[in-house]
Design a protein around this motif. Structure first.
Motif, PDB file in Angstrom:
ATOM      1  N   HIS A  60       1.916   8.611  -6.725  1.00 48.62           N
ATOM      2  CA  HIS A  60       1.980  10.050  -6.480  1.00 48.62           C
ATOM      3  C   HIS A  60       3.059  10.715  -7.338  1.00 48.62           C
ATOM      4  O   HIS A  60       2.871  11.843  -7.820  1.00 48.62           O
ATOM      5  CB  HIS A  60       2.260  10.328  -5.008  1.00 48.62           C
ATOM      6  N   GLN A 112       1.459   3.938  -3.097  1.00 48.89           N
ATOM      7  CA  GLN A 112       1.199   5.349  -2.828  1.00 48.89           C
ATOM      8  C   GLN A 112       2.322   6.223  -3.370  1.00 48.89           C
ATOM      9  O   GLN A 112       2.087   7.239  -4.031  1.00 48.89           O
ATOM     10  CB  GLN A 112       1.038   5.564  -1.322  1.00 48.89           C
ATOM     11  N   SER A 159       0.832  -1.210   0.000  1.00 49.73           N
ATOM     12  CA  SER A 159       0.000   0.000   0.000  1.00 49.73           C
ATOM     13  C   SER A 159       0.862   1.254   0.000  1.00 49.73           C
ATOM     14  O   SER A 159       0.621   2.194  -0.782  1.00 49.73           O
ATOM     15  CB  SER A 159      -0.905  -0.013   1.234  1.00 49.73           C
ATOM     16  N   LYS A 160       1.892   1.275   0.851  1.00 48.45           N
ATOM     17  CA  LYS A 160       2.800   2.424   0.905  1.00 48.45           C
ATOM     18  C   LYS A 160       3.624   2.527  -0.385  1.00 48.45           C
ATOM     19  O   LYS A 160       3.890   3.624  -0.885  1.00 48.45           O
ATOM     20  CB  LYS A 160       3.737   2.295   2.108  1.00 48.45           C
TER      21      LYS A 160
END
Length: 241
Positions: free
Chosen positions: A17, A13, A9-10
């Motif tokens: 981004h 992200q 998930s990180k």
């Protein structure tokens, strides 16, 4: 595996981004033998199975010249073979240059510069267009604070660095992941980690800063995220909201 899901998930992200990955990318992961880079390789290998943009990965380690027996990367070689991922080890004399010839009092900066150059050269020779490094959120804050306190400079490495002269981009997909999240994945997945043979391991300015920040964060929770947020709001060195 909850640890893998949390890190993925990180990872995603940060990738989304900063648009770190595009369709058709060939990504070399710089494997130091430490926990951060092997966690990055493993999570990228899992991400490519479902990420909408298709990419391929390979691994490269730069042998600095400390490991005379050549056994430091033996477990990594087996792990990469089991995953079916191409893996190369590049031999260098970086340790001799830094410690014997230059006799650096603070050798980490020169070592990192020479190692990154070797990784970029290897990335190009493998036909890859991107080099992924395992810097996580804690590394980012430590680097920023080291620049501020020792150089008097407000700056940090960038999430994405483009080297236009050789068409290589350096990406750091773990910038939103904490060191504890990385460590948890390495432990739960039993990923191979080699002991750092550098004589300065554990005695550098970075280690001092790491301990200073750890103690400060213990009293003022959220320190790391606030500093990274400041980097992004200030749009410093390629960081942005």
């Amino acid at each position: 595996m909850k640890e893998l899901q949390k890190l993925l998930s990180k990872l995603r992200q940060g990738i989304d981004h900063y648009n770190m990955i595009e369709d058709g990318d060939v990504i070399t992961v710089g494997l130091s033998g430490g926990k951060d880079s092997i966690a990055l390789l493993y999570s990228l290998a899992k991400l490519r199975d479902f990420y909408p943009k298709k990419f391929s990965i390979c691994g490269v380690s730069v042998d600095l010249g400390f490991d005379k027996s050549g056994q430091m990367y033996a477990e990594t070689q087996k792990f990469m073979a089991d995953l079916g991922i191409r893996y190369e080890i590049v031999s260098t004399q970086i340790s001799e240059i830094v410690f014997d010839e230059r006799k650096e009092k603070n050798p980490c900066a020169l070592c990192a510069k020479l190692r990154r150059g070797a990784l970029i050269d290897a990335t190009k020779s493998l036909g890859a267009n991107k080099l992924a490094l395992g810097h996580h959120l804690n590394d980012t804050v430590e680097t920023f604070m080291l620049s501020l306190m020792y150089e008097g400079r407000i700056g940090c490495y960038s999430p994405v660095t483009v080297y236009a002269d050789n068409d290589i981009s350096v990406i750091r997909p773990l910038i939103y992941a904490t060191e504890s999240e990385v460590r948890s994945l390495v432990k739960s997945a039993n990923l191979p980690v080699a002991k750092n043979p550098c004589p300065n391991d554990g005695e550098s300015r970075r280690e001092e800063m790491k301990e200073y920040l750890r103690l400060f964060d213990k009293e003022h929770r959220g320190l790391y995220k606030r500093i990274v947020g400041a980097l992004e709001r200030g749009e410093i060195d390629g960081w942005h909201k």
